[in-house]
Design a protein around this motif. Structure first.
Motif, PDB file in Angstrom:
ATOM      1  N   TRP A  71     -31.529  -7.588  70.085  1.00  0.00           N
ATOM      2  CA  TRP A  71     -30.276  -8.079  69.534  1.00  0.00           C
ATOM      3  C   TRP A  71     -29.751  -7.126  68.462  1.00  0.00           C
ATOM      4  O   TRP A  71     -30.455  -6.802  67.512  1.00  0.00           O
ATOM      5  N   LEU A  72     -28.495  -6.701  68.607  1.00  0.00           N
ATOM      6  CA  LEU A  72     -27.762  -6.070  67.513  1.00  0.00           C
ATOM      7  C   LEU A  72     -26.834  -7.083  66.849  1.00  0.00           C
ATOM      8  O   LEU A  72     -26.464  -6.932  65.695  1.00  0.00           O
ATOM      9  N   TYR A  73     -26.481  -8.088  67.623  1.00  0.00           N
ATOM     10  CA  TYR A  73     -25.687  -9.210  67.109  1.00  0.00           C
ATOM     11  C   TYR A  73     -26.564 -10.046  66.187  1.00  0.00           C
ATOM     12  O   TYR A  73     -27.706 -10.352  66.506  1.00  0.00           O
ATOM     13  N   GLU A  74     -26.046 -10.396  65.033  1.00  0.00           N
ATOM     14  CA  GLU A  74     -26.834 -11.104  64.028  1.00  0.00           C
ATOM     15  C   GLU A  74     -26.440 -12.556  63.869  1.00  0.00           C
ATOM     16  O   GLU A  74     -26.833 -13.202  62.901  1.00  0.00           O
ATOM     17  N   GLY A  75     -25.678 -13.071  64.803  1.00  0.00           N
ATOM     18  CA  GLY A  75     -25.307 -14.474  64.745  1.00  0.00           C
ATOM     19  C   GLY A  75     -24.169 -14.730  63.764  1.00  0.00           C
ATOM     20  O   GLY A  75     -23.611 -13.817  63.153  1.00  0.00           O
ATOM     21  N   SER A  76     -23.848 -15.995  63.622  1.00  0.00           N
ATOM     22  CA  SER A  76     -22.773 -16.390  62.710  1.00  0.00           C
ATOM     23  C   SER A  76     -23.169 -16.102  61.264  1.00  0.00           C
ATOM     24  O   SER A  76     -24.286 -16.403  60.844  1.00  0.00           O
ATOM     25  N   GLN A  77     -22.248 -15.525  60.519  1.00  0.00           N
ATOM     26  CA  GLN A  77     -22.495 -15.198  59.113  1.00  0.00           C
ATOM     27  C   GLN A  77     -22.025 -16.311  58.167  1.00  0.00           C
ATOM     28  O   GLN A  77     -22.016 -16.120  56.946  1.00  0.00           O
ATOM     29  N   LEU A  78     -21.649 -17.472  58.726  1.00  0.00           N
ATOM     30  CA  LEU A  78     -21.119 -18.547  57.900  1.00  0.00           C
ATOM     31  C   LEU A  78     -22.144 -19.016  56.883  1.00  0.00           C
ATOM     32  O   LEU A  78     -21.820 -19.186  55.694  1.00  0.00           O
ATOM     33  N   MET A  79     -23.398 -19.227  57.317  1.00  0.00           N
ATOM     34  CA  MET A  79     -24.416 -19.715  56.405  1.00  0.00           C
ATOM     35  C   MET A  79     -24.740 -18.684  55.323  1.00  0.00           C
ATOM     36  O   MET A  79     -25.013 -19.033  54.173  1.00  0.00           O
ATOM     37  N   VAL A  80     -24.684 -17.392  55.686  1.00  0.00           N
ATOM     38  CA  VAL A  80     -24.913 -16.343  54.687  1.00  0.00           C
ATOM     39  C   VAL A  80     -23.825 -16.360  53.631  1.00  0.00           C
ATOM     40  O   VAL A  80     -24.087 -16.253  52.423  1.00  0.00           O
ATOM     41  N   ILE A  81     -22.568 -16.514  54.086  1.00  0.00           N
ATOM     42  CA  ILE A  81     -21.442 -16.561  53.148  1.00  0.00           C
ATOM     43  C   ILE A  81     -21.543 -17.783  52.247  1.00  0.00           C
ATOM     44  O   ILE A  81     -21.363 -17.689  51.023  1.00  0.00           O
ATOM     45  N   LEU A  82     -21.834 -18.940  52.854  1.00  0.00           N
ATOM     46  CA  LEU A  82     -21.957 -20.163  52.050  1.00  0.00           C
ATOM     47  C   LEU A  82     -23.108 -20.060  51.065  1.00  0.00           C
ATOM     48  O   LEU A  82     -23.011 -20.532  49.925  1.00  0.00           O
ATOM     49  N   GLY A  83     -24.226 -19.439  51.503  1.00  0.00           N
ATOM     50  CA  GLY A  83     -25.348 -19.260  50.595  1.00  0.00           C
ATOM     51  C   GLY A  83     -24.993 -18.372  49.423  1.00  0.00           C
ATOM     52  O   GLY A  83     -25.373 -18.643  48.274  1.00  0.00           O
ATOM     53  N   GLY A  84     -24.238 -17.285  49.688  1.00  0.00           N
ATOM     54  CA  GLY A  84     -23.807 -16.404  48.602  1.00  0.00           C
ATOM     55  C   GLY A  84     -22.886 -17.118  47.628  1.00  0.00           C
ATOM     56  O   GLY A  84     -23.011 -16.961  46.405  1.00  0.00           O
ATOM     57  N   ILE A  85     -21.954 -17.914  48.173  1.00  0.00           N
ATOM     58  CA  ILE A  85     -21.057 -18.682  47.306  1.00  0.00           C
ATOM     59  C   ILE A  85     -21.850 -19.668  46.462  1.00  0.00           C
ATOM     60  O   ILE A  85     -21.575 -19.858  45.269  1.00  0.00           O
ATOM     61  N   GLY A  86     -22.872 -20.296  47.061  1.00  0.00           N
ATOM     62  CA  GLY A  86     -23.693 -21.245  46.321  1.00  0.00           C
ATOM     63  C   GLY A  86     -24.448 -20.589  45.179  1.00  0.00           C
ATOM     64  O   GLY A  86     -24.540 -21.145  44.077  1.00  0.00           O
ATOM     65  N   VAL A  87     -24.996 -19.378  45.435  1.00  0.00           N
ATOM     66  CA  VAL A  87     -25.726 -18.664  44.379  1.00  0.00           C
ATOM     67  C   VAL A  87     -24.803 -18.324  43.220  1.00  0.00           C
ATOM     68  O   VAL A  87     -25.143 -18.501  42.045  1.00  0.00           O
TER      69      VAL A  87
END
Length: 236
Positions: free
Chosen positions: A112-128
């Protein structure tokens, strides 16, 4: 205006299919972990991807009616570099190298070069960021919130201290009973077992069972094999 130089983007259907395959809980495609060019990746066998696509439930992925159509979809994943064909180096199943022939074959491996949806990563960054800002602005909080936070932190520290105290007391009791009897007595024998929260405090105590000891048939003692605790403890 000329369209030369415009990079074609994958269709929504293809991205939906990639997301479906990338999620083993939906597709059932179990990927292995490997290292490709120094980067940790997930890889799978081509045959497994075809099986996942042809057995997919309606509405969970683009509708695929045949195995040949599934091959075309996977080839599109290759064309848009969402996956890459790779080879395993020698007997090491973790070390991968890119295959110069980027075509689909059922017995080949694909990373896989595709890393899936980045929504949770973005939400996690906003939460931090939100937590850090909230901590910095703590002196500006209303007094009610500051007092409530202080009481909650004291409660959490108290519970943590109680847990440590319980662990120390149960260890002391175990060592004392080991010196007085061949079997040690554990208070809350399931405290550190892989069980639920309430099950951690049931039963209240239990005797440790030696590894080479088996309970007598028809006995009234309940061993750890009949309880959630590990197989080295016996509960009553």
């Amino acid at each position: 205006m000329s369209d030369e130089g415009v990079v074609e983007q994958p269709s929504k259907e293809l991205m939906s299919l990639a997301t479906y395959l990338y999620s083993p809980g939906k597709s059932g495609l179990r990927a292995r972990e490997g290292v490709l060019n120094g980067r940790r990746v997930q890889y799978f066998k081509g045959k497994s991807a075809l099986n996942a696509l042809t057995k997919s439930e309606e509405g969970s992925a683009p509708k695929i009616s045949s195995r040949e159509e599934a091959i075309e979809w996977v080839q599109e994943l290759l064309d848009f570099q969402l996956i890459v064909r790779c080879d395993r180096n020698g007997g090491d199943s973790r070390q991968l190298s890119v295959n110069p022939m980027q075509n689909f074959e059922e017995d080949a491996y694909y990373a896989w070069l595709y890393e899936g949806s980045q929504l949770m990563v973005i939400l996690g960054g906003i939460g931090v960021v939100a937590v850090v800002l909230a901590g910095v602005m703590f002196p500006l909080w209303p007094s009610v919130l500051r007092n409530g936070t202080w009481y909650l932190s004291m409660l959490a520290l108290g519970l943590l201290g109680l847990l440590f105290a319980t662990a120390i007391v149960r260890l002391i009791i175990y060592l004392i009973t080991m010196a007085a009897a061949p079997q040690g007595l554990w208070i809350f024998p399931n405290l550190f077992e892989d069980v639920g929260f309430f099950e951690s405090f049931v039963p209240l105590y239990g005797w440790e069972v030696p590894k080479d000891t088996k309970p007598a048939p028809g006995g009234v003692e309940v061993t750890a094999s009949a309880a959630p605790a590990s197989d080295q403890k016996k509960t009553e």
